[in-house]
Scaffold this active site. Sequence first.
Site, short mmCIF file in Angstrom:
data_model
loop_
_atom_site.label_atom_id
_atom_site.label_comp_id
_atom_site.label_asym_id
_atom_site.label_seq_id
_atom_site.Cartn_x
_atom_site.Cartn_y
_atom_site.Cartn_z
CB THR A 1 -1.05 -0.08 1.31
OG1 THR A 1 -0.13 -0.29 2.53
CG2 THR A 1 -2.17 -1.30 1.32
CG ASP A 2 5.21 1.11 0.76
OD1 ASP A 2 4.80 0.47 0.14
OD2 ASP A 2 6.18 1.08 1.47
CB SER B 1 29.50 -5.03 6.40
OG SER B 1 28.48 -5.72 7.13
N GLY C 1 12.37 -10.36 5.21
CA GLY C 1 11.35 -9.28 5.13
C GLY C 1 11.16 -8.45 6.44
CG LEU C 2 12.03 -9.57 9.66
CD1 LEU C 2 12.76 -10.06 10.81
CD2 LEU C 2 10.61 -9.36 10.13
CB SER C 3 12.94 -3.32 6.88
OG SER C 3 11.87 -3.33 6.38
CB SER D 1 17.66 -2.89 2.72
OG SER D 1 16.22 -2.92 2.38
CG ASP E 1 10.47 -1.37 4.36
OD1 ASP E 1 9.18 -1.64 4.88
OD2 ASP E 1 10.84 -2.25 3.53
#
Length: 379
Positions: A32-33, A64, A121-123, A125, A169
């Site tokens: 939706t975003d 990293s 799927g937990l963002s 990035s 996100d």
Amino acid sequence: MTVADDFEALYGAAPDGVWAAPGRVNLIGEYTDFNDGFVLPLALPHTTVAAVSRRDDGVLRLHSADADGGIVQLDTDALEPLSGGGWAAYPAGVVWALREAGHPVTGADVHLASTVPTGAGLSSSAALEVVTALALNDLFGLGLSRAGLARLAQRAENAFVGVPCGVMDQMASACAEEGHALHLDTRDLSYRQVPFDLAREGLRLLVVDTRVKHALGDGAYAERRAGCEAGARALGVRTLREVSAAHLPEALGCLSDETILRYVRHVVSDNARVERTIALLDAGDTRAVGPVLTEGHASLRDDLRVSCPELDLVVEAAGAAGALGARMTGGGFGGSAVVLVDTERAEAVSAAVGKAFAEAGYAAPGIFPAVPAAGARRL
């Protein structure tokens, strides 16, 4: 060893500061975003931490703790979209987006370490982008708002990395508050912190990481975004936000392409599900949110077609074991699901999901409670 200690070992001096930005899980409101719609994410305790020092010589050095290889060194004047590749493209993209917007970022030394699961799927990035943006905002005195940082982080992912994500996100990572979910209107970035104290109500929200890695840059996400935009054009509106649930049947009657029709039906109905969820939370009836989650999963599975067998199995097994509701969360094609459950049923539901995965021959899922955590901050 702390992140600051590791930074000093890498670069030979202590960092100017250390910042953290969380991953997020989205309770309801998926795809939706980028349609100017509503979302309801919450920040997780899992964070990406960055030790950073300012440089004034045009050199950007990135490292990293979670990736193979040494320091990635780049020239800030030579940054170009898609030039970095891999994990380094995300922080490099933030520097590029800040400079493109006219902000005088003249280089930095950066060391990163993350506890946000990648590909779940937990963002992960967005956490990487937001922590970089916040650190540079502080070090260079840019004075940008949290929403402004989120927009620039989104631009980095869209234009530099090449993933056409919406802004949910980044806004969740930048703006969430501990103990709250973030009711975000992505059209104008207005938001409200919604109290979300499940423990007080005898409830728990479980995150189930299927261990199936997703990659939103593979074209499926972009295809659905393009389909939603085509649906808006066919209906003569700027975005699907302008189509209300009450007018959905009429709108669907105007669409001849079956795929676009399904996409439109999902987006409009999921916007309505966010509003229903908010009404239930405001009324103190959190248990009733469960069936809304399950309904949302069916829409993602059948209309948007972004689920996968592992995600469907989480929802099915959790429901059969007595969960109040469940759905996939995030971009789909793998990643994670959320399960709303009575606290006393949490262990049994977790065990049932694990047993179902074992019987199906899938790798054991990772299961942990989602506790609404604080957004990005300097440590």
